[in-house]
Design a protein around this motif. Structure first.
Motif, short mmCIF file in Angstrom:
data_model
loop_
_atom_site.label_atom_id
_atom_site.label_comp_id
_atom_site.label_asym_id
_atom_site.label_seq_id
_atom_site.Cartn_x
_atom_site.Cartn_y
_atom_site.Cartn_z
N ILE A 1 0.83 -1.22 0.00
CA ILE A 1 0.00 0.00 0.00
C ILE A 1 0.87 1.27 0.00
N ALA A 2 2.18 1.11 0.25
CA ALA A 2 3.08 2.28 0.20
C ALA A 2 4.52 1.80 0.02
N VAL A 3 5.34 2.65 -0.59
CA VAL A 3 6.77 2.35 -0.73
C VAL A 3 7.60 3.56 -0.31
N THR A 4 8.80 3.26 0.21
CA THR A 4 9.78 4.30 0.51
C THR A 4 11.12 3.76 0.01
N ALA A 5 11.90 4.58 -0.72
CA ALA A 5 13.14 4.05 -1.30
C ALA A 5 14.28 5.06 -1.17
N PHE B 1 14.48 -0.47 -0.75
CA PHE B 1 13.08 -0.02 -0.70
C PHE B 1 12.31 -0.80 0.35
N THR B 2 11.40 -0.08 0.99
CA THR B 2 10.55 -0.66 2.02
C THR B 2 9.13 -0.68 1.50
N GLU C 1 5.15 -1.43 2.45
CA GLU C 1 4.19 -1.58 3.55
C GLU C 1 2.99 -2.37 3.03
N PHE C 2 2.66 -3.46 3.74
CA PHE C 2 1.54 -4.31 3.32
C PHE C 2 0.33 -4.08 4.23
N PRO C 3 -0.88 -4.35 3.72
CA PRO C 3 -2.10 -4.05 4.48
C PRO C 3 -2.16 -4.78 5.83
N SER C 4 -1.59 -5.99 5.93
CA SER C 4 -1.66 -6.75 7.18
C SER C 4 -0.75 -6.19 8.26
N GLY C 5 0.13 -5.24 7.86
CA GLY C 5 1.11 -4.72 8.80
C GLY C 5 2.50 -5.28 8.55
N VAL C 6 2.61 -6.29 7.67
CA VAL C 6 3.94 -6.81 7.31
C VAL C 6 4.76 -5.70 6.66
N ILE C 7 6.02 -5.58 7.08
CA ILE C 7 6.95 -4.65 6.44
C ILE C 7 7.91 -5.47 5.58
N GLY C 8 8.11 -5.07 4.34
CA GLY C 8 9.06 -5.73 3.46
C GLY C 8 10.26 -4.84 3.23
N SER C 9 11.46 -5.33 3.59
CA SER C 9 12.69 -4.54 3.38
C SER C 9 13.50 -5.20 2.28
N CYS C 10 13.71 -4.49 1.20
CA CYS C 10 14.38 -5.08 0.04
C CYS C 10 15.59 -4.25 -0.36
N HIS C 11 16.60 -4.93 -0.89
CA HIS C 11 17.82 -4.24 -1.28
C HIS C 11 18.28 -4.83 -2.61
#
Ligand code: NDP
Length: 370
Positions: free
Chosen positions: A227-231, A251-252, A254-264
């Motif tokens: 639902i949102a990204v920050t990079a 980039f991070t 944000e998922f609707p369930s509250g899961v945070i995804g951190s990717c590089h």
């Protein structure tokens, strides 16, 4: 979101359906693929995989190098009429041996050849990234729809046993409530002259090429749409390799369930890792998305074990991917990694680049599901 989960489960079912069962087309005829672009991937990786396929065969080659094309055709017993150049590619419409065109060209050429293939009346497999912009992806989907032909993206990890096992573990509650996702993907890009470092051909740097594995995995492992990204980008622009495209981008999601995804994503280190942590355990893969030899660890409450799912006999992620499209054509189903799947990643890629450029969090409209 629920549909997302159902699609992922369908993905697991796709592997089961294709795995070593010798599933034959009703007519018994294998569908013919034309490989467009005889490079490292199209020629070196995909072409040998037809030997492992039950529903697909190599039927034609398309290349800008006539000598190479003739040699490859001869090696695979293809007639002269099944060798094409980029200039006479459109006459592939008259070749009844070719059912599917597989586009293995530099990224910025994908849209043109997918659209030309659809206009020639062929179904299409297109390599990742689907194209270099959302606008191109939409035009490719529209062209295939108008021609009544199927479009599938070469997201091979949706057919790879370790990744499918990870999806099943997460969905089955084996790690409890999913909490956070992490993935690093990169390799050392040494040669400054390659097309991957030329924006006109690649459309972007490491994110388009290798970081897309982390992005796509964040979506298929969680079964959710961000639902949102920050990079943030970090690139040494004085390095001759990185005059035109990015090296590192983090980039991070944000998922609707509250899961945070951190990717590089990066072109300056070798990384190939996926981690999904829940409140009761975790699933970790390293390497996670290689052609072979992927490894997985999983466990609850700190007690971990290593799992290496055995591949089926003669079965690979590539043959499962190649056979999936003929199955969809024969049954009328949509591929589990359709053009819409490529478009979703491209929307996120554009948002990630925008976030890094504007140094702000980008909210995303809820993903429409086809
Ligand atoms: P290569 O550079 O090895 O091959 C690309 C081929 O495209 C060339 O050999 C050439 O074939 C043709 N081509 C046509 N015009 C150009 C041009 N202007 N510059 C360079 N090549 C041109 O690239 P890859 O095979 O590694 O990548 C091709 C596509 O496959 C990319 O989209 C990439 O992202 C994707 N890929 C996917 C992977 C996966 O695991 N799913 C892994 C690797 C790549 P010819 O000489 O026959 O004309």
């Amino acid at each position: 979101m629920e549909l997302g989960r159902r699609e992922m489960i369908a993905g697991a079912a796709a592997l089961a359906a294709t795995s070593g069962s010798g599933l034959a087309q009703p007519s018994g005829r294998k569908m013919g693929y034309a490989i467009v672009g005889l490079g490292t991937y199209g020629l070196g990786v995909i072409t040998p995989q037809f030997a492992n396929c039950t529903m697909s065969r190599l039927a034609a080659v398309v290349s800008g190098d006539p000598e190479k094309a003739k040699r490859v055709a001869a090696e695979h017993g293809l007639p002269d009429r099944s060798v094409y150049s980029y200039a006479n590619f459109d006459s592939i419409r008259d070749n009844p041996d070719v059912d599917i065109v597989y586009v293995c060209l530099p990224n910025s050429m994908h849209a043109e050849y997918v659209i030309r293939a659809a206009k020639a009346g062929k179904h299409v497999m297109c390599e990742k990234p689907m194209a270099v912009s959302v606008r191109e992806c939409e035009a490719m989907i529209a062209a295939c729809k108008a021609a009544g032909r199927k479009l599938m993206i070469g997201y091979r990890c949706h057919f790879e046993a370790t990744n499918l096992k990870a999806i099943r573990l997460v969905r089955s509650g084996a790690i409890g409530k999913p909490h956070y996702f992490r993935s690093e993907h990169g390799f050392v890009q040494r040669d400054p002259s390659v097309w991957r470092l030329k924006r006109a051909l690649s459309g972007g740097g490491s994110l388009m090429d290798i970081g897309i594995y982390a992005l796509n995995a964040a979506r298929y492992i969680t079964g959710e749409e961000p639902i949102a990204v920050t990079a943030q980008e970090s690139t040494d622009r004085s390095d001759p390799r990185f005059h035109e495209v990015e090296d590192q981008i983090a980039f991070t999601l944000e998922f609707p369930s509250g899961v945070i995804g951190s990717c590089h994503s990066m072109y300056s280190s070798n990384q190939n890792h996926i981690l999904m942590v829940g409140d009761q355990g975790r699933v970790e893969m390293e390497p996670a998305t290689r052609y072979s030899g992927n490894h997985m660890w999983t466990g609850r409450d700190g007690r971990e074990r290593e799992l290496i799912p055995p591949p089926g006999p003669g079965q690979t992620q590539f043959s499962a991917q190649l056979d999936h499209l003929p199955q969809c054509i024969a049954s009328g189903r949509e591929p589990i990694v359709s053009g819409e799947e490529g478009l979703r990643d491209m929307r996120l890629i554009e948002a990630i680049y925008r976030s890094a450029r504007e140094r702000q969090r980008i909210s995303l409209a809820p993903a429409r599901r086809g």
